[in-house]
Design a protein around this motif. Sequence first.
Motif, short mmCIF file in Angstrom:
data_model
loop_
_atom_site.label_atom_id
_atom_site.label_comp_id
_atom_site.label_asym_id
_atom_site.label_seq_id
_atom_site.Cartn_x
_atom_site.Cartn_y
_atom_site.Cartn_z
N VAL A 240 0.83 -1.21 0.00
CA VAL A 240 0.00 0.00 0.00
C VAL A 240 0.87 1.26 0.00
CG1 VAL A 240 -1.79 1.30 1.22
CG2 VAL A 240 -1.88 -1.21 1.16
N LEU A 241 1.83 1.32 0.93
CA LEU A 241 2.68 2.50 1.03
C LEU A 241 3.91 2.43 0.14
CD1 LEU A 241 2.52 3.04 4.91
CD2 LEU A 241 1.11 4.08 3.13
N ARG A 242 4.21 1.26 -0.39
CA ARG A 242 5.35 1.06 -1.30
C ARG A 242 6.67 1.52 -0.70
NH1 ARG A 242 3.57 -2.34 -5.37
NH2 ARG A 242 1.47 -1.71 -6.01
N MET A 243 6.90 1.19 0.55
CA MET A 243 8.15 1.58 1.21
C MET A 243 9.33 0.81 0.62
SD MET A 243 7.33 1.93 5.27
CE MET A 243 6.26 3.22 5.91
N PRO A 244 10.48 1.47 0.48
CA PRO A 244 11.68 0.76 -0.01
C PRO A 244 12.16 -0.26 1.00
CG PRO A 244 12.24 2.96 0.73
CD PRO A 244 10.74 2.88 0.76
N THR A 245 12.77 -1.32 0.52
CA THR A 245 13.23 -2.40 1.40
C THR A 245 14.72 -2.65 1.19
OG1 THR A 245 12.73 -4.13 -0.22
CG2 THR A 245 10.98 -3.52 1.32
N SER A 246 15.31 -3.31 2.16
CA SER A 246 16.69 -3.77 2.07
C SER A 246 16.79 -5.05 2.88
CB SER A 246 17.66 -2.70 2.58
OG SER A 246 17.38 -2.40 3.93
N GLU A 247 18.00 -5.62 2.97
CA GLU A 247 18.18 -6.87 3.71
C GLU A 247 19.17 -6.67 4.85
OE1 GLU A 247 19.29 -10.06 1.11
OE2 GLU A 247 17.20 -10.63 0.80
N ILE A 248 18.88 -7.33 5.99
CA ILE A 248 19.82 -7.38 7.10
C ILE A 248 19.89 -8.81 7.60
CG2 ILE A 248 19.33 -4.99 7.82
CD1 ILE A 248 17.73 -6.19 10.18
N TYR A 249 20.95 -9.11 8.37
CA TYR A 249 21.12 -10.43 8.95
C TYR A 249 20.82 -10.36 10.44
CZ TYR A 249 23.13 -14.89 10.31
OH TYR A 249 23.31 -16.15 10.82
#
Length: 377
Positions: free
Chosen positions: A307-316
Amino acid sequence: MQYPSLESLRGLAALMVALIHSSFVVAVYPPLVEQASIFVDFFFILSGFVMALAYAEKIDQGLSFRTFTLLRFGRLYPLHLFMLLMWLPYILLKGYAHFEMGLGGDPFDKNSLSNFFANLFLINGMGATQTLSWNYPAWSISVEFFTYLVFFAFIGITPKDRKPLLYLLVSLFSYGLLYVQTGTSLLSADQFGFPRCVGGFFLGAFVFTQTQGQRLTLKPIASHSLESLVVLVTLVLVWQSHDAKVIQLATFASFALMIYVFTVQADGLFSALLTTAPLLFIGTLSYSIYMTHALVFIVIDNLAEYVLRMPTSEIYRAGMGWLQVFKTPYASLINLVALAVVIGLSYGTYTFIEKPWRTRFRHWAQAREPSSNLGQS
């Protein structure tokens, strides 16, 4: 609980575990939260302490297996079943969104029908599945229930005067088994959760035996210092426990020490804080918080992504692997709102699921057992 400080500590641990499952991270994520998966082991150790307190003597005096199982099943299963059924429409909607609208991955890869039945029959943490699924925090409920059965059998076959030593030996053996079975971390959930739980549970039972007849009478400054020291050491060890098995073992020991300290004395500043009404309230809701938070956070994740289309990334994250997260300056606010929702929902599940069904199962157990033989946990 007989020891209210421990109830509050369980509530705080539940909040920490909830936060580790949040996908909203701040620029510098607090290391303590980053390693919060290890607080599940605090639950296991505290559970062993409480079960030894509530049931060890009663089992020795003839509490039946049927009654014991009914009481423990009634404590865990109703809320587990309720939350599993709450996940069902969510997964079906995710499946519809994937197959009909092309959104997201196939939710049935993990949340299959066979995994649903593994969760339904409470074997989801006992190696019956290859991955965590559905209401995934419930893996620990599965292994804890089967650990209860081991505990009952153990009490029945061991002499009373040798129980403390044997508790400790079972714990050491289980942790040793866990150590050699796992890779860089002891925080195994889907494959080796059972020895992890047994190790913690019997360590907690051992701690209980060491608190009997023990009471430290300290001056206020000494009590403050002792509590502060054990809390500080525990937090530092948690902080440093990332993929380090020896430090994780030391952290388990510090959890046990913390339980011991807050049991044999309760005169320090931390004890005073832990017995305040808000923290006791959180402690009362701890099981509901643990069981409801995952669904709340995953619904918020979907709102943020689709819905908000927030950017994503990856963490461990230790014990969890590589995860997709949302980086936003509003992460802390979102987490606070999410926790407020979790606490509100948990109050509802505690009031309408936990308490009434625990009472029902207690009445069913009481039908064939003298009330004096029933545990209070």
